[in-house]
Design an enzyme around this catalytic site. Structure first.
Site, mmCIF file in Angstrom:
data_model
loop_
_atom_site.group_PDB
_atom_site.id
_atom_site.type_symbol
_atom_site.label_atom_id
_atom_site.label_comp_id
_atom_site.label_asym_id
_atom_site.label_seq_id
_atom_site.Cartn_x
_atom_site.Cartn_y
_atom_site.Cartn_z
ATOM 1 C CB SER A 37 38.546 -23.771 41.127
ATOM 2 O OG SER A 37 38.163 -22.622 40.623
ATOM 3 C CG ASN A 38 33.520 -21.816 40.417
ATOM 4 O OD1 ASN A 38 33.084 -21.210 41.481
ATOM 5 N ND2 ASN A 38 34.208 -20.884 39.733
ATOM 6 C CG MET A 67 36.226 -19.481 29.412
ATOM 7 S SD MET A 67 35.702 -18.007 30.343
ATOM 8 C CE MET A 67 36.335 -16.518 29.664
ATOM 9 C CG LEU A 70 28.819 -15.648 24.213
ATOM 10 C CD1 LEU A 70 28.635 -14.651 23.100
ATOM 11 C CD2 LEU A 70 27.759 -15.324 25.231
ATOM 12 C CG ASN A 121 27.682 -18.386 33.912
ATOM 13 O OD1 ASN A 121 28.739 -18.914 33.899
ATOM 14 N ND2 ASN A 121 27.820 -16.955 33.552
ATOM 15 C CG HIS A 135 29.503 -12.573 35.816
ATOM 16 N ND1 HIS A 135 30.374 -12.781 34.421
ATOM 17 C CD2 HIS A 135 29.659 -11.371 36.117
ATOM 18 C CE1 HIS A 135 30.733 -11.633 33.976
ATOM 19 N NE2 HIS A 135 30.362 -10.791 35.051
ATOM 20 C CB SER A 167 26.128 -12.829 40.191
ATOM 21 O OG SER A 167 26.435 -11.484 40.650
ATOM 22 C CG ASP A 171 27.724 -12.508 31.918
ATOM 23 O OD1 ASP A 171 27.604 -13.786 32.179
ATOM 24 O OD2 ASP A 171 28.724 -11.788 31.652
ATOM 25 C CB ALA A 196 33.145 -15.354 47.652
HETATM 26 C C1 GRF Z 1 35.617 -17.955 37.568
HETATM 27 O O1 GRF Z 1 36.022 -16.888 38.092
HETATM 28 C C2 GRF Z 1 34.245 -17.994 37.137
HETATM 29 O O2 GRF Z 1 33.185 -17.045 37.908
HETATM 30 C C3 GRF Z 1 34.355 -17.403 35.755
HETATM 31 O O3 GRF Z 1 35.440 -18.083 35.404
HETATM 32 C C4 GRF Z 1 36.172 -18.475 36.503
HETATM 33 C C5 GRF Z 1 36.423 -19.827 36.228
HETATM 34 O O4 GRF Z 1 37.211 -20.651 37.124
HETATM 35 N N1 GRF Z 1 32.879 -17.288 34.909
HETATM 36 P P1 GRF Z 1 37.273 -22.040 37.202
HETATM 37 O O5 GRF Z 1 37.500 -22.654 35.956
HETATM 38 O O6 GRF Z 1 35.695 -22.631 37.896
HETATM 39 O O7 GRF Z 1 38.424 -22.366 38.088
#
Ligand code: GRF
Length: 190
Positions: A19-20, A92, A94, A109, A111, A138, A147, A175
């Site tokens: 989604s991001n 997900m 490292l 990134n 977080h 953040s 992080d 957010a």
């Molecule tokens: C988000 O909450 C991001 O902050 C974290 O993992 C989640 C990923 O969600 N790192 P999406 O795959 O972007 O929907």
């Protein structure tokens, strides 16, 4: 006559729903463009979305080939795509110190906590358990420390009575979707 400034070329790395990544894609075209979406999980839902959206994709699982070969192939694919920046968006895995060093200062990134609080996983449950009044997200530079790199921007949301990790995650995620494109655009312009 001078044309519009060139768009920064960004690779987005995902492992899941993305989604991001979608929020970043929705704001592309002003300061940056997405030149490839890469995933360590070929079955990631976000990858299917990216394909449908017409974005170039790269999918490779490290399973069976080992981290070094996986990262070498990833690095080659990103460079092939012309990427100048890497935006981790729910990625997900490292990254190795070597990989981070090769892209130093060019990996960001998002977080889901107000860093330096709650690095790592289960951020929302930890914020609620601590009795915090607010949570947030953040965007930070990626360094060898999990992080731990410079924080480039944050957004805050309240923690409400009765919040569960899921209800809080939903508020923080909204957010995140506003914060990430704005901070990435600032970052590539500076
Ligand atoms: C988000 O909450 C991001 O902050 C974290 O993992 C989640 C990923 O969600 N790192 P999406 O795959 O972007 O929907």
């Amino acid at each position: 006559m001078t044309g519009a400034p060139a768009l920064a070329k960004v690779a987005v790395l995902i492992s899941g729903r993305g989604s991001n990544m979608q929020a970043l894609a929705a704001h592309a075209g002003d300061a940056y463009e997405i030149v490839v979406v890469a995933s360590d999980k070929p079955e990631a839902a976000g990858l299917a979305w990216a394909l449908q959206a017409g974005l170039p994709t790269f999918a490779l699982s490290p399973r069976g080939i080992g981290k070094q070969a996986y990262e070498a192939a990833l690095d080659a694919a990103l460079r092939e795509a012309g990427a100048e920046w890497i935006a981790l968006a729910g990625y997900m895995r490292l990254l190795s110190d070597d990989f981070v060093a090769r892209w130093r200062g060019r990996i960001v990134n998002i977080h889901p906590s107000l860093l330096p609080k709650y690095k790592g996983l289960d951020t929302h449950a930890r914020a609620i358990a601590a009795g915090d009044a607010e949570a947030g997200c953040s965007v930070h530079l990626v360094t060898e420390e999990l992080d731990g790199g410079e924080v480039l921007g944050q957004a805050r949301v309240p923690i409400l009575p009765g919040d569960t990790p899921d209800t809080l995650a939903e508020r923080v995620l909204a957010a995140e979707h506003r914060l990430y494109p704005a901070v990435l655009a600032d970052m590539v312009r500076r």
